[in-house]
Design an enzyme around this catalytic site. Structure first.
Site, PDB file in Angstrom:
ATOM      1  N   LYS A  40      -3.537   8.376   3.803  1.00  0.00           N
ATOM      2  CA  LYS A  40      -4.859   8.075   4.348  1.00  0.00           C
ATOM      3  C   LYS A  40      -4.908   8.312   5.853  1.00  0.00           C
ATOM      4  O   LYS A  40      -5.964   8.670   6.403  1.00  0.00           O
ATOM      5  CB  LYS A  40      -5.241   6.629   4.026  1.00  0.00           C
TER       6      LYS A  40
ATOM      7  N   THR B 252     -11.564  -1.960  -7.793  1.00  0.00           N
ATOM      8  CA  THR B 252     -11.857  -0.729  -8.507  1.00  0.00           C
ATOM      9  C   THR B 252     -10.667  -0.367  -9.390  1.00  0.00           C
ATOM     10  O   THR B 252      -9.580  -0.941  -9.260  1.00  0.00           O
ATOM     11  CB  THR B 252     -12.115   0.424  -7.528  1.00  0.00           C
TER      12      THR B 252
ATOM     13  N   TYR C 249       0.826  -1.209   0.000  1.00  0.00           N
ATOM     14  CA  TYR C 249       0.000   0.000   0.000  1.00  0.00           C
ATOM     15  C   TYR C 249       0.861   1.260   0.000  1.00  0.00           C
ATOM     16  O   TYR C 249       0.437   2.319  -0.414  1.00  0.00           O
ATOM     17  CB  TYR C 249      -0.958  -0.014   1.189  1.00  0.00           C
TER      18      TYR C 249
END
Length: 257
Positions: free
Chosen positions: A165, A196, A158
């Site tokens: 985030k 997505t 990530y």
């Protein structure tokens, strides 16, 4: 119409629809099913042909270009809301970006420019939108953004989006406190790994998705359709006592990290 969530008479802006696989699209559908009137945005000319037909399906009253790196476009969107609606009841911020080279490398190696741009698009844009939305939320309102478990736990691959985030979730809490006196609620939704277009930029995402499905207590995939109802709930009066939180839609995966 969704009879469990009543959004009749409410108007809101949805930012982040790219295609039918977008989290923002599922949220927009749920908001519309609750009875809300919507405004939507598209990122650029490449995205426009994909977003406009979806806006038409939603019966969107406003459909405008918005690249959050362009201050003039951002101001124009909220000016259009002021002119056409006169007020705003909710705002969905569902956008994130990081340059691929920085995203795929180690956090310690990410460039100053790449980190700054990721923070600007993914986090500071929420602050800019909230500032413009505040005077339009004359009867209070709801601001909703999208986070991920990598904000509080180290998720392999990530990368730099984890710190970004984390900043987004912190911004959510500060906005909730600062805007609460005006009846404006601010919350983050943290879905599990979702297939997505944005997720496709994460290295080895398929393995991350498989691992999540196997380990989560519910042992079932989480889809964008699971996120939409929570977004609609937070936008509705049913969620009027909830603010400053990060709400998970991940089958319980966050309990195990």
């Amino acid at each position: 119409m969704n009879t469990l969530i009543n959004l009749q008479g409410k108007r809101g802006l949805v930012v982040g629809i790219a295609n039918r696989q977008s989290i923002a699209w599922a949220c927009a559908q749920a908001l519309r099913e609750g009875g809300a009137e919507l405004g939507v945005t598209w990122l650029n000319d490449k995205a426009r042909p994909h977003v406009e037909p979806l806006a038409q399906e939603l019966g969107a009253s406003l459909c405008l270009p918005l690249d959050v790196e362009d201050d003039a476009q951002l101001a124009a969107v909220f000016e259009a809301i002021a002119q056409q609606w006169g007020q705003l009841d909710f705002l969905l911020h569902s956008i994130a970006f990081a340059p691929k080279d920085d995203l795929h490398g180690r956090v310690v190696d990410c460039s100053r420019e790449g980190f700054a741009r990721a923070m600007d698009v993914s986090c500071h844009s929420l602050l800019r939108m909230a500032r413009l939305a505040e005077p339009l939320m004359v009867n209070g309102g709801s601001i909703i953004t999208m986070s991920y478990l990598g904000a509080e736990e180290v998720i392999p691959q990530y990368g730099m989006m984890g710190p970004v985030k984390a900043a987004l979730e912190a911004a959510t809490r500060y906005l909730a406190v600062e805007l609460g006196a005006r009846g404006i609620r601010v919350n983050a939704i943290s879905p599990g790994p979702l297939s997505t277009r944005a997720a496709s930029g994460i290295a080895h995402f398929d393995q991350l998705l498989q691992d999540a499905n196997q380990r989560a207590p519910l042992h079932r995939p989480v889809g964008i359709a699971d996120v939409g109802p929570l977004c609609a709930f937070l936008a509705s009066d049913a969620g009027q006592a909830i603010t400053g939180g990060t709400l998970y839609v991940d089958g319980g995966l966050h309990l195990l990290n």
